[in-house]
Motif scaffolding. Structure first.
Motif, short mmCIF file in Angstrom:
data_model
loop_
_atom_site.label_atom_id
_atom_site.label_comp_id
_atom_site.label_asym_id
_atom_site.label_seq_id
_atom_site.Cartn_x
_atom_site.Cartn_y
_atom_site.Cartn_z
N UNK A 169 32.59 37.28 44.58
CA UNK A 169 33.62 38.79 45.08
C UNK A 169 33.03 38.68 46.44
N UNK A 170 31.91 38.91 46.79
CA UNK A 170 31.45 39.43 47.90
C UNK A 170 32.44 39.10 49.39
N UNK A 171 31.88 37.10 49.50
CA UNK A 171 33.14 36.96 49.93
C UNK A 171 34.75 36.67 49.88
N UNK A 172 34.50 36.30 48.83
CA UNK A 172 35.85 36.22 48.37
C UNK A 172 37.10 37.51 49.02
N UNK A 173 36.34 39.46 49.07
CA UNK A 173 37.34 40.00 49.07
C UNK A 173 36.93 39.91 50.80
N UNK A 174 36.09 39.59 50.84
CA UNK A 174 35.83 39.40 53.13
C UNK A 174 36.73 38.50 53.56
N UNK A 175 37.57 37.49 52.83
CA UNK A 175 38.18 36.44 52.74
C UNK A 175 40.11 36.84 53.41
N UNK A 176 39.71 37.33 51.81
CA UNK A 176 41.39 37.74 52.02
C UNK A 176 42.06 38.90 52.49
N UNK A 177 40.79 40.33 52.48
CA UNK A 177 41.48 41.02 53.87
C UNK A 177 41.38 41.15 55.34
N UNK A 178 40.41 39.42 55.46
CA UNK A 178 40.75 39.21 56.74
C UNK A 178 42.31 38.35 57.34
N UNK A 179 42.89 37.87 55.63
CA UNK A 179 43.98 37.01 56.00
C UNK A 179 44.71 38.16 55.77
N UNK A 180 44.99 39.00 55.17
CA UNK A 180 45.99 40.06 55.78
C UNK A 180 46.41 40.24 53.91
N UNK A 181 45.72 39.88 53.08
CA UNK A 181 46.02 40.20 51.57
C UNK A 181 45.59 42.26 51.93
N UNK A 182 46.63 43.27 50.51
CA UNK A 182 45.58 44.48 50.18
C UNK A 182 45.52 44.52 49.09
N UNK A 183 46.01 44.19 48.37
CA UNK A 183 46.06 44.35 46.98
C UNK A 183 45.00 43.11 46.10
N UNK A 184 44.37 44.10 46.32
CA UNK A 184 43.35 43.12 45.60
C UNK A 184 42.84 43.85 43.80
N UNK A 185 42.97 43.14 42.75
CA UNK A 185 42.37 43.69 41.76
C UNK A 185 41.75 42.97 40.76
N UNK A 186 40.28 42.97 39.76
CA UNK A 186 39.31 42.17 39.60
C UNK A 186 39.64 43.12 38.79
N UNK A 187 38.83 41.56 37.23
CA UNK A 187 39.36 41.80 36.05
C UNK A 187 37.66 41.13 35.62
N UNK A 188 37.32 41.40 34.70
CA UNK A 188 35.93 41.49 33.63
C UNK A 188 36.18 40.26 33.03
N UNK A 189 35.91 38.68 33.06
CA UNK A 189 36.38 37.70 32.33
C UNK A 189 35.45 38.16 31.22
N UNK A 190 34.70 38.89 30.83
CA UNK A 190 33.80 39.06 29.06
C UNK A 190 34.78 39.67 28.39
N UNK A 191 35.49 40.69 29.26
CA UNK A 191 36.43 40.91 28.20
C UNK A 191 35.79 42.44 28.07
N UNK A 192 34.54 42.72 28.82
CA UNK A 192 33.70 44.13 28.42
C UNK A 192 34.77 45.27 29.24
N UNK A 193 34.98 44.72 30.16
CA UNK A 193 35.51 45.75 30.88
C UNK A 193 34.55 46.69 32.20
N UNK A 194 33.42 46.13 32.40
CA UNK A 194 32.97 46.55 33.36
C UNK A 194 32.93 46.68 34.33
N UNK A 195 32.41 47.52 35.41
CA UNK A 195 32.59 47.92 36.81
C UNK A 195 32.34 46.90 37.34
N UNK A 196 32.57 46.39 39.06
CA UNK A 196 32.16 46.35 40.07
C UNK A 196 30.61 46.55 40.61
#
Length: 129
Positions: A56-83
């Protein structure tokens, strides 16, 4: 009296500033240059890259550099853990799919998990060591 003069002077200055047409030709001017301004970043067409399997640390920079700014994360385990520590999370799936065209305002949802999530159960029982 000085306050009144100061207030009148400020108001007169604001009125004059509002009447000026700064940097543009008037509507009656036939020599007005065409609008050559670039489109707003939100209107630019962006292509979603494939980011699955990446930290995620690399992806965040990549997407922001490309110009995307509405990034949302979802915990894939279903436990709603914060990143909290971005490098501890890996993108497992993404919406929209790779190759999809969008704009800066396109909502991107990334499902993330920790690499250790597949290592076994994290269920704990009180009194068992």
């Amino acid at each position: 009296m000085r306050v009144r003069v100061l207030v009148v002077g400020i108001l007169a200055g604001l009125a004059l500033a509002g009447c000026r047409d700064i940097g543009t030709a008037s509507s009656g001017d036939s020599s007005a240059a065409p609008d050559t301004s670039s489109p707003s970043p939100a209107a630019a067409v962006l292509v979603m890259p494939d980011v699955t399997g990446q930290r995620w640390s690399d992806v965040r920079h990549k997407l922001l550099d490309l110009g995307f700014d509405d990034l949302n994360l979802h915990d894939g385990t279903g436990r709603d853990r914060p990143v909290i520590v971005a490098k501890n999370w890996v993108v497992r799936s993404q919406v929209p799919a790779p190759g999809t065209r969008g704009t800066a305002k396109t909502r991107i949802t990334l499902t993330v998990t920790k690499p250790t999530d597949r290592a076994g159960s994290t269920h704990t029982v009180a009194g068992v060591v």
